[in-house]
Enzyme design. Structure first.
Site, short mmCIF file in Angstrom:
data_model
loop_
_atom_site.label_atom_id
_atom_site.label_comp_id
_atom_site.label_asym_id
_atom_site.label_seq_id
_atom_site.Cartn_x
_atom_site.Cartn_y
_atom_site.Cartn_z
N LYS A 27 0.83 -1.21 0.00
CA LYS A 27 0.00 0.00 0.00
C LYS A 27 0.86 1.26 0.00
O LYS A 27 1.87 1.33 0.70
CB LYS A 27 -0.89 -0.03 1.23
CG LYS A 27 -2.06 0.94 1.19
CD LYS A 27 -3.05 0.56 2.27
CE LYS A 27 -4.18 1.57 2.38
NZ LYS A 27 -4.85 1.84 1.11
N ALA A 85 -11.15 6.98 -5.34
CA ALA A 85 -10.52 8.21 -4.87
C ALA A 85 -10.19 8.04 -3.38
O ALA A 85 -10.59 8.84 -2.55
CB ALA A 85 -11.43 9.41 -5.09
N ASN A 87 5.86 0.79 -2.16
CA ASN A 87 5.30 1.89 -2.94
C ASN A 87 5.30 3.16 -2.10
O ASN A 87 4.84 3.16 -0.96
CB ASN A 87 3.88 1.54 -3.38
CG ASN A 87 3.28 2.59 -4.30
OD1 ASN A 87 2.80 3.62 -3.85
ND2 ASN A 87 3.30 2.31 -5.60
N ILE A 121 0.61 1.57 -16.29
CA ILE A 121 0.16 2.94 -16.00
C ILE A 121 -0.54 2.97 -14.65
O ILE A 121 -1.03 1.94 -14.19
CB ILE A 121 -0.80 3.47 -17.09
CG1 ILE A 121 -2.03 2.57 -17.18
CG2 ILE A 121 -0.09 3.60 -18.42
CD1 ILE A 121 -3.15 3.08 -18.09
N GLY A 132 -2.50 -2.17 -15.68
CA GLY A 132 -3.66 -1.44 -16.15
C GLY A 132 -4.65 -2.39 -16.79
O GLY A 132 -4.53 -2.75 -17.96
N CYS A 142 -0.36 9.56 -8.64
CA CYS A 142 -1.68 9.37 -8.03
C CYS A 142 -2.61 10.52 -8.39
O CYS A 142 -2.32 11.68 -8.08
CB CYS A 142 -1.56 9.27 -6.51
SG CYS A 142 -3.16 8.97 -5.71
#
Length: 307
Positions: A47, A72, A102, A194, A246, A133
């Site tokens: 995460k 979101a 990440n 992506i 993606g 992001c």
């Protein structure tokens, strides 16, 4: 050696297979370890982590759409110190491979500080630096849509780390190869792409956006052709490894991504639909390879680039 060889190399570290759950869709790994042995994964990207704890965006944060979803969430995470103190020890109990960390930030200094702390952790094999992001105001994508800014983040992170750094790129740009080449020139060891495409939905009953953030990141099968095109363009433009993602949801998608130039492949939204998605992809990959006459995944990486 088996008839089909699924091993791949990512920035000098060998993976048993190219399947990597994407950041934000696999928690810190141990949440999935109760469902199956996550050591079958190539690795996974945990995460997105920031310097300070983040609650994330207000709700609602999720909106459905055909062939995908909008999110979101806004980088909700406990902050880097809590990740190191609490999350990584729990992960160590169920995952014995190097993990991909990440990282997100709101300034170049924050990116560098978080990467430096995570680089020092023995469990971390790669740093995936998210400059893309779309759901955070004043951070993330603001760095990833400008070549100079993306390069500045890359240089700052490389100056304080020893492990491979992959820069995660935004598709919400006119020319992704310009930013990819700027990151390569600044010292990036690899690229991930992506991230999600910017989108929105409107509630017809209220006439207002469904997401409290108004816009969110579109992911899922709908974005696969766009992602594949950008991986192909980027792999042609740079010499460093590319991790493709993606809309990947099948073993065939993995092969397609690798033929487009990906050295490894991340699986995102599919994990939210089916928690066994990555396990199924790994288990069905040998049959897909055999069907298309692929004996080694390393041999097909970038196979379409010179056609």
């Amino acid at each position: 050696m088996s008839v089909t060889d699924m091993r791949v190399d990512l920035c000098g570290i060998e993976l048993e297979n190219p399947v990597i759950p994407a950041s934000g869709t696999f928690g810190y790994g141990y949440e999935f370890a109760s469902l199956y042995d996550i050591n079958i994964l190539g690795t996974f990207s945990f995460k997105g982590t920031t310097l300070a704890p983040r609650f994330g965006n207000p709700t609602p944060r999720i909106a459905e759409c055909a062939a995908g979803m909008l999110n979101a969430v806004g980088l909700q995470n406990p902050g880097v110190e809590k990740v190191i103190a609490a999350e990584l020890p729990k992960l160590k109990a169920c995952f014995d491979k190097p993990v991909m960390a990440n990282v997100s930030g709101f300034s170049i200094e924050e990116y560098a500080a978080v990467c430096e702390r995570l680089d020092a952790q023995p469990q971390v094999g790669w740093l995936e630096v998210n400059v893309s992001c779309p759901n955070v105001h004043g951070g993330g994508m603001s760095f990833g849509t400008d070549a100079r800014s993306a390069a500045n983040v890359t240089r700052a992170v490389k100056a304080v780390t020893t492990k491979p750094v992959l820069i995660k790129l935004s598709p919400n740009v006119t020319d992704i190869t310009e930013i990819a080449k700027a990151c390569e020139d600044a010292g990036a060891d690899g690229l991930s792409l992506i991230n999600t495409l910017l989108g929105m939905r409107i509630d017809l009953r209220t006439g207002k956006p469904i997401l409290a953030n108004v816009t969110g990141g579109l992911s899922g099968p709908a974005v696969f052709p766009v992602a594949l095109r950008m991986v192909y363009q980027t792999a042609r433009a740079v010499k460093i490894p590319v991790v493709g993602m993606g809309g990947v949801s099948t073993a065939e998608n993995v092969l397609e991504m690798m033929m487009a130039g990906a050295s490894a492949v991340e699986v995102g939204a599919a994990n939210l639909v089916d928690p066994f998605a990555c396990k199924t992809i790994i288990e069905t990959l040998p049959d897909a390879m055999a069907k298309y006459g692929v004996r080694s995944l390393k041999e097909i990486t970038g196979g379409s680039l010179h056609g």
